[in-house]
Enzyme design. Structure first.
Site, PDB file in Angstrom:
ATOM      1  N   GLU A 337       0.805  -1.235   0.000  1.00 26.48           N
ATOM      2  CA  GLU A 337       0.000   0.000   0.000  1.00 26.48           C
ATOM      3  C   GLU A 337       0.834   1.279   0.000  1.00 26.48           C
ATOM      4  O   GLU A 337       0.517   2.224   0.720  1.00 26.48           O
ATOM      5  CB  GLU A 337      -0.923   0.006   1.236  1.00 26.48           C
ATOM      6  CG  GLU A 337      -1.871  -1.171   1.272  1.00 26.48           C
ATOM      7  CD  GLU A 337      -2.677  -1.267   2.566  1.00 26.48           C
ATOM      8  OE1 GLU A 337      -3.877  -1.533   2.475  1.00 26.48           O
ATOM      9  OE2 GLU A 337      -2.109  -1.078   3.667  1.00 26.48           O
TER      10      GLU A 337
HETATM   11  C1  TNX Z   1      -4.363  -3.879   4.958  1.00 26.60           C
HETATM   12  S1  TNX Z   1      -2.771  -6.168   4.334  1.00 26.60           S
HETATM   13  C2  TNX Z   1      -3.053  -3.688   5.367  1.00 26.60           C
HETATM   14  C3  TNX Z   1      -2.807  -3.301   6.759  1.00 26.60           C
HETATM   15  C4  TNX Z   1      -4.071  -3.089   7.529  1.00 26.60           C
HETATM   16  C5  TNX Z   1      -5.053  -4.174   7.192  1.00 26.60           C
HETATM   17  C6  TNX Z   1      -6.300  -4.114   8.013  1.00 26.60           C
HETATM   18  C7  TNX Z   1      -1.691  -5.210   4.185  1.00 26.60           C
HETATM   19  C8  TNX Z   1      -0.483  -5.739   3.587  1.00 26.60           C
HETATM   20  N1  TNX Z   1      -1.941  -3.982   4.608  1.00 26.60           N
HETATM   21  O1  TNX Z   1      -2.004  -2.145   6.785  1.00 26.60           O
HETATM   22  O2  TNX Z   1      -3.775  -3.115   8.876  1.00 26.60           O
HETATM   23  O3  TNX Z   1      -5.371  -4.060   5.842  1.00 26.60           O
HETATM   24  O4  TNX Z   1      -7.117  -5.227   7.801  1.00 26.60           O
END
Ligand code: TNX
Length: 523
Positions: A337
């Site tokens: 992300e």
């Molecule tokens: C997505 S999964 C994220 C996390 C969040 C999570 C909450 C991922 C690699 N990144 O930063 O905590 O969703 O469900």
């Protein structure tokens, strides 16, 4: 005359009574090993119809020329002690054990691999044979589940310690069976992490991935960059006081993991998810200015300055210190992300970070986005949401770690009424977390492309150990079985019965589990 006779028969009765009390194991024993509720389900179980009874005089014999596994003998003794009250002696010897004892041996296990074991229970002896201490440890976890649930009690229980006779041959489908715990969004203490290690290792999970840095807090002491913890650790979601592990505490967690055959994998997430670091050191920012600390739950707004050399010095220092403290082969570089990092900056960044970690002698793991760039040989991408990225990884010859958010994200709610948890990846009832096959989930990704699975527990909505337990139990034992047991041998309708029979263990272990209506709980 009559008096003397009467007295001696009284004495006789008293003696017999005392003998009965001494020789425990007088209640009806279990005799069908195939009927036991073992999770994860073993490869094969055969029953003989007889049983073994553990008494206070049993000795744990450890047979191993190298002397390597005497610790595991002591571990078994310590596992059995609180509930039985027995102080079982451990003998490292080649002697053939007599009746009533336990034998742990590193010979004669055959084709069960590094983590498998053969557990044989006869009227006379319990034997666990394995090729490696990890296999003995796994065999011990099975043995715990064969004893009455009271074996998990912390206080002495006045019951017979019977187990059914037969043979269990067992080994895992996947070598990587992991759990991830986010200690950034809310901080969890070293003792809480150790309890999680206790709980996951009881189900043969062998990796604990600690998400140690994120926007909301930096959780590991780095001596060359002290502000990370002096400043960047003091927050968490909702504005609590946060916290961090000193290097000593982290090493202690690593050691505790090693003792439970759980490899600790430290994650430093980057280039996104870095607000806590950016707030601690202005020079890591593109504009050279430190942002405020962050206590919300948004994602994707922060990035390290990927074009500044100081950033790579920072990464080398952080991973350099962590590599020295970490006994396992892996370090996790995050990579998810990074919405405000330009793609043309993201790719060379992630490639360079892989090289840094490899240069430190460790194998990088990263979220599936890292497959956008070139993956160095041996690097493990962790599939969480993008089938496109996962296929890119497979095309590059990588083996994937499978954490599909719709199945393995145990921070999702069970149903709409669950008091904690997220819903963005869907509701995940206990059957949904169990009922999937990593090798058929995504087109183009087969068993040969997979190293294993990991259950991820993000911590935006959880603050206590009881919250961890509520989301992890009972989905985690199911995911442990997804990783351990071949999909062809698994079936929800059969599994839910075994799971229901673990309720008593959960209660005795004080695990605050979610009593799903889909499971026939036997308390
Ligand atoms: C997505 S999964 C994220 C996390 C969040 C999570 C909450 C991922 C690699 N990144 O930063 O905590 O969703 O469900």
């Amino acid at each position: 005359m009559k008096n003397i006779k009467q007295r001696s028969s009284y004495r006789m009765i008293i003696t017999i009574g005392a003998l009965l009390m001494l020789i425990s194991c007088t209640t009806q024993p279990p005799t069908d090993l195939t009927g036991e509720n073992i999770i994860p389900k073993p490869v094969s179980v055969t029953a003989t119809g007889d049983y073994f009874c553990l008494g206070p005089k049993a000795v744990i014999y450890v047979q191993d020329q190298s002397g390597e596994n005497s610790a595991i003998g002591n571990y078994l003794s310590s596992v059995l002690k609180p509930a039985t009250g027995f102080n079982l002696e451990v003998k490292q010897t080649g002697e053939i054990p007599g009746k009533g004892n336990i034998l742990l041996t590193l010979s004669g296990a055959g084709q069960v691999g590094d983590e498998g074991y053969i557990l044989t229970v006869t009227k006379k002896l319990i034997t666990i044979a394995a090729n490696k201490p990890a296999g003995l440890f796994n065999g011990i976890q099975t043995l715990r589940q064969l004893f009455p649930a009271e074996i998990e009690s912390k206080t002495v229980q006045d019951i017979d310690w019977h187990i059914a006779g037969g043979t269990i041959t067992d080994y895992p489908a996947y070598s990587y069976r992991g759990a991830m715990l986010d200690v950034t969004r809310h901080f969890f203490t070293a003792d809480e992490v150790k309890r999680y290690i206790d709980l996951i290792s009881a189900y043969k999970i062998n990796k604990l991935h600690l998400h140690l840095s994120d926007d909301q807090g930096w959780r590991i002491e780095i001596k060359s960059w002290p502000n990370l913890t002096l400043y960047g650790s003091k927050t968490e979601v909702g504005g609590g006081v946060g916290g961090y592990y000193t290097q000593e505490q982290y090493s202690d967690i690593v050691k505790y993991g090693d003792e439970h055959f759980v490899t600790i994998i430290p994650e430093i997430d980057m280039p996104g998810h870095t607000n806590a670091a950016l707030a601690s050191y202005p020079e890591l920012n593109i504009n050279g200015k430190a942002p405020e600390l962050y206590t919300g739950t948004e994602v994707g707004f922060s990035t390290l300055a990927t074009k500044k050399e100081i950033t790579y010095k920072f990464i080398e220092d952080v991973f350099g210190e962590l590599a020295k403290l970490t006994t396992g082969p892996y370090m996790h570089i995050g990579g998810d992300e990074s919405h405000v990092t330009k793609k043309e900056d993201y790719i060379p960044f992630v490639e360079r970070v892989q090289d840094i970690v490899i240069g430190l002698g460790k194998t990088p793991i990263g979220w599936d986005e890292i497959a956008l760039g070139k993956l160095r040989p041996g690097v493990i991408p962790q599939y969480w949401s993008s089938a496109v990225n996962a296929n890119k990884a497979v095309e590059q010859g990588a083996k994937l770690l499978m954490s599909p958010s719709s199945r393995a994200y145990i921070d999702m709610k069970y149903d709409s009424l669950t008091r904690i948890g997220y819903t963005w990846a869907g509701l995940i009832e206990v059957d949904k977390a169990y009922n999937w096959d990593p090798a058929t989930l995504e087109k183009g990704i087969g068993k040969e492309n997979i190293i294993g699975i990991e259950a991820a527990l993000w911590a935006e909505t959880i603050t206590t150990m009881k919250d961890i337990e509520y989301l992890a139990f009972p989905r985690l034992p199911g995911l442990a079985e997804v990783g351990w047991t071949e999909a062809s041998a698994r079936n929800w309708d059969e599994y839910k019965i075994r799971l229901g029979n673990h309720a008593k263990r959960f209660i005795i272990m004080d695990i605050g589990y979610y009593p799903s209506k889909l499971v026939p709980w036997v308390e």
